[in-house]
Write a protein that holds these residues in place. Structure first.
Motif, PDB file in Angstrom:
ATOM      1  N   GLU A 165       0.837  -1.130  -0.085  1.00  0.00           N
ATOM      2  CA  GLU A 165       0.156  -0.111   0.006  1.00  0.00           C
ATOM      3  C   GLU A 165       0.829   1.255   0.010  1.00  0.00           C
ATOM      4  OE1 GLU A 165      -2.964  -0.416   3.210  1.00  0.00           O
ATOM      5  OE2 GLU A 165      -3.478  -2.211   2.527  1.00  0.00           O
ATOM      6  N   VAL A 175      -4.713   5.912  -1.432  1.00  0.00           N
ATOM      7  CA  VAL A 175      -4.617   4.849  -0.164  1.00  0.00           C
ATOM      8  C   VAL A 175      -4.626   5.465   0.949  1.00  0.00           C
ATOM      9  CG1 VAL A 175      -3.037   3.156   0.650  1.00  0.00           C
ATOM     10  CG2 VAL A 175      -2.846   3.626  -1.733  1.00  0.00           C
ATOM     11  N   PRO A 204      -9.656  -0.562   3.445  1.00  0.00           N
ATOM     12  CA  PRO A 204      -9.303  -1.439   2.699  1.00  0.00           C
ATOM     13  C   PRO A 204      -9.446  -2.991   3.168  1.00  0.00           C
ATOM     14  CG  PRO A 204      -7.203  -0.788   3.135  1.00  0.00           C
ATOM     15  CD  PRO A 204      -8.486   0.038   3.824  1.00  0.00           C
ATOM     16  N   ARG A 206      -8.223  -6.994   3.249  1.00  0.00           N
ATOM     17  CA  ARG A 206      -7.205  -7.593   3.033  1.00  0.00           C
ATOM     18  C   ARG A 206      -7.108  -9.014   3.413  1.00  0.00           C
ATOM     19  NH1 ARG A 206      -6.137  -3.178   6.314  1.00  0.00           N
ATOM     20  NH2 ARG A 206      -4.874  -1.159   5.284  1.00  0.00           N
ATOM     21  N   ASN A 211     -12.976  -4.772   5.757  1.00  0.00           N
ATOM     22  CA  ASN A 211     -14.267  -4.171   4.959  1.00  0.00           C
ATOM     23  C   ASN A 211     -14.511  -4.591   3.683  1.00  0.00           C
ATOM     24  OD1 ASN A 211     -16.092  -2.058   4.879  1.00  0.00           O
ATOM     25  ND2 ASN A 211     -14.534  -0.502   3.942  1.00  0.00           N
TER      26      ASN A 211
END
Length: 388
Positions: A165, A175, A204, A206, A211
Motif C-alpha cells: 500500500e 490509499v 481496505p 485484506r 471491510n
C-alpha cells in the motif's frame, strides 16, 4: 454446551469504549475469550462512530471526522485456533438499531468527481424495512450483513500491507496510510504510541477479511478466514442494514447493531485460503427483486478525459481514447451514471438522492468479459423498492 459471550458497548464514542478499535494490527489485545461453538454477541457502532443522528444534515457530513472510521468491536480470542488453521464463522443474527444513514462525503465514493456531496439520507429502521422522510416513496427491505468482519492480521500480513500500500501511495494511488489522529486505542496507535506507524486503516479489505462490503455475507452464511495469529482475534462492525452490490457512494444503509456469530476451527486449513470464502444457501436468491430495470454500461468515455481510477498512472494514451479495452471500472461507472440518470428522469429524484438509492439497492453485475474490447456491466435497480 454452548455459552453466550457478550461484548458490550459503552461510552459515547469508540475512544471511550474498551471493546472497540479502529486500526488493525497483530498487537491488538483480546477483549474476551470464546470457545468454538459459543455464541458471540457483538454490540457494534456504526461506521462513523455515532457522529450522526436522525436530524443529521449535509453540514454534519461535511464536518465529520473521517479519521474515526471504522469502530470495530472485539477482537475475541478463540480457544484452540492457531496460525495456519481456518476459522469458519457463521452469521447467526443481526438485530438492527432504529436509525441508519446513507451519506455522500466529499472526496469519497465511486463517483466522487461527479456527485461530490455532502449529502445524507436519514433512515428509520426495523427488522422489515428502511424508510426515510427524505425519500418518501422508497422502502428498502432489510438485507443485513457485516460490512466489516475479520480476524487479526499477523506480523507478515501487516508488513506486506504496509509495503504494497505504501508503494501504491508513493505512485499516486488513492490509499489511506496509518494515521495517528483519531486512532483507537490511542495507547497503541495514537501520536507517539508504539505502533502508530503500523496501525492499518480499516477501509481496505485484506487477507484477514475486513471491510469487504459483500452482501452475500447475510444471516445464515458461513465465512471462512485464514487464522493469522494464535487465537484468531475475531471482530466485526460497520453493519449494513441493506446495500446494493458496489456500495457506490461510499456508504450503504449504515447502522449500529447487535450481531451474533458462531465459529468452528478447521485445523490446518488456512494455507488453502488467501482471502475469505463465503458459503451459503438461498440467501442471494431470497434477496433477488421480483421486478427490475437494468442499464448496460460499456468502457467508453469522452476524448480528453482521464477516469479517476487511472489518473495516478499518468498515461499519455488514456486521455485521447474514447474506448478503453477490457476496463470493468469504466464500464461500471458508465452503467451507474446511466441508472442514476434513469432514476432522475423516471422517478423524480435528484442526482444525490438517486446516488444514495444506488448505494443502498442497485446491484452492479458483470455481464461478460470476453467480447473485447467492450466488457459489460449491468446496473440492476429493483423496482420493488418504489411505493406506487
Amino acid at each position: 454446551m454452548s455459552r453466550t459471550i457478550e461484548i458490550k458497548r459503552s461510552g459515547a464514542t469508540a475512544k471511550d469504549d474498551p471493546n472497540c478499535f479502529n486500526r488493525l494490527h497483530w498487537a491488538l489485545p483480546p477483549v474476551a475469550k470464546a470457545s468454538p461453538g459459543d455464541y458471540i454477541v457483538y454490540e457494534t457502532r456504526d461506521a462513523l462512530d455515532d457522529q450522526f443522528g436522525s436530524a443529521a444534515t449535509a453540514a454534519d457530513v461535511a464536518g465529520a471526522d473521517f479519521s474515526r472510521v471504522h469502530p470495530m468491536t472485539g477482537p475475541v480470542f478463540i480457544e484452540g485456533a492457531k496460525r495456519g488453521d481456518a476459522l469458519a464463522v457463521t452469521v447467526v443474527d443481526i438485530a438492527p438499531n432504529d436509525y441508519g444513514y446513507t451519506a455522500i462525503a466529499p472526496g469519497f465514493g465511486f463517483l466522487r468527481d461527479v456527485i461530490t456531496g455532502p449529502f445524507i439520507v436519514n433512515w428509520k429502521l426495523d427488522r422489515l424495512a428502511a424508510v426515510s422522510d427524505q425519500l418518501p416513496n422508497i422502502r428498502i427491505p432489510m438485507c443485513a450483513f457485516p460490512g466489516s468482519i475479520g480476524v487479526l492480521p499477523g506480523k507478515p500480513e501487516v508488513a506486506e500491507a504496509l509495503d504494497r500500500e505504501g508503494a501504491l501511495a508513493a505512485a499516486g494511488g488513492f490509499v489511506l496510510m496509518p494515521e495517528p489522529k483519531g486512532a483507537v486505542p490511542a495507547t497503541l496507535f495514537g501520536e507517539g504510541a508504539p505502533w502508530a506507524a503500523e496501525g492499518l486503516r480499516t477501509v481496505p479489505p485484506r487477507e484477514n477479511g475486513g471491510n469487504m462490503d459483500v452482501k452475500a455475507m447475510q444471516v445464515g452464511t458461513t465465512i471462512m478466514f485464514p487464522v493469522l495469529v494464535d487465537g484468531a482475534g475475531l471482530w466485526t462492525g460497520d453493519i449494513h442494514f441493506a446495500q446494493g452490490d458496489g456500495e457506490v457512494c461510499g456508504t450503504a444503509i449504515e447502522m449500529a447493531a447487535r450481531v451474533t456469530l458462531k465459529c468452528e476451527i478447521v485445523k490446518s486449513a488456512g494455507s488453502s485460503i488467501r482471502f475469505p470464502h463465503v458459503i451459503g444457501g438461498g440467501q442471494l436468491r431470497n434477496a433477488e427483486p421480483s421486478r427490475f430495470h437494468a442499464v448496460i454500461g460499456l468502457p467508453v468515455k469522452d476524448a480528453g478525459w482521464v477516469p479517476p481510477h487511472l489518473a495516478y498512472l499518468d498515461s499519455p494514451k488514456v486521455a485521447a481514447l474514447r474506448n478503453l479495452s477490457e476496463d470493468l471500472t469504466l464500464a461500471t461507472r458508465d452503467a451507474l451514471l446511466r441508472i442514476i440518470d434513469w432514476m432522475v428522469a423516471n422517478k423524480g429524484l435528484t442526482r444525490e438522492q438517486a446516488y444514495a438509492v444506488a448505494a443502498a439497492a442497485v446491484d452492479l453485475r458483470i455481464g461478460q468479459l470476453v467480447d473485447v474490447p467492450n466488457c459489460i456491466v449491468s446496473a440492476v435497480l429493483p423496482l420493488d423498492i418504489f411505493i406506487d
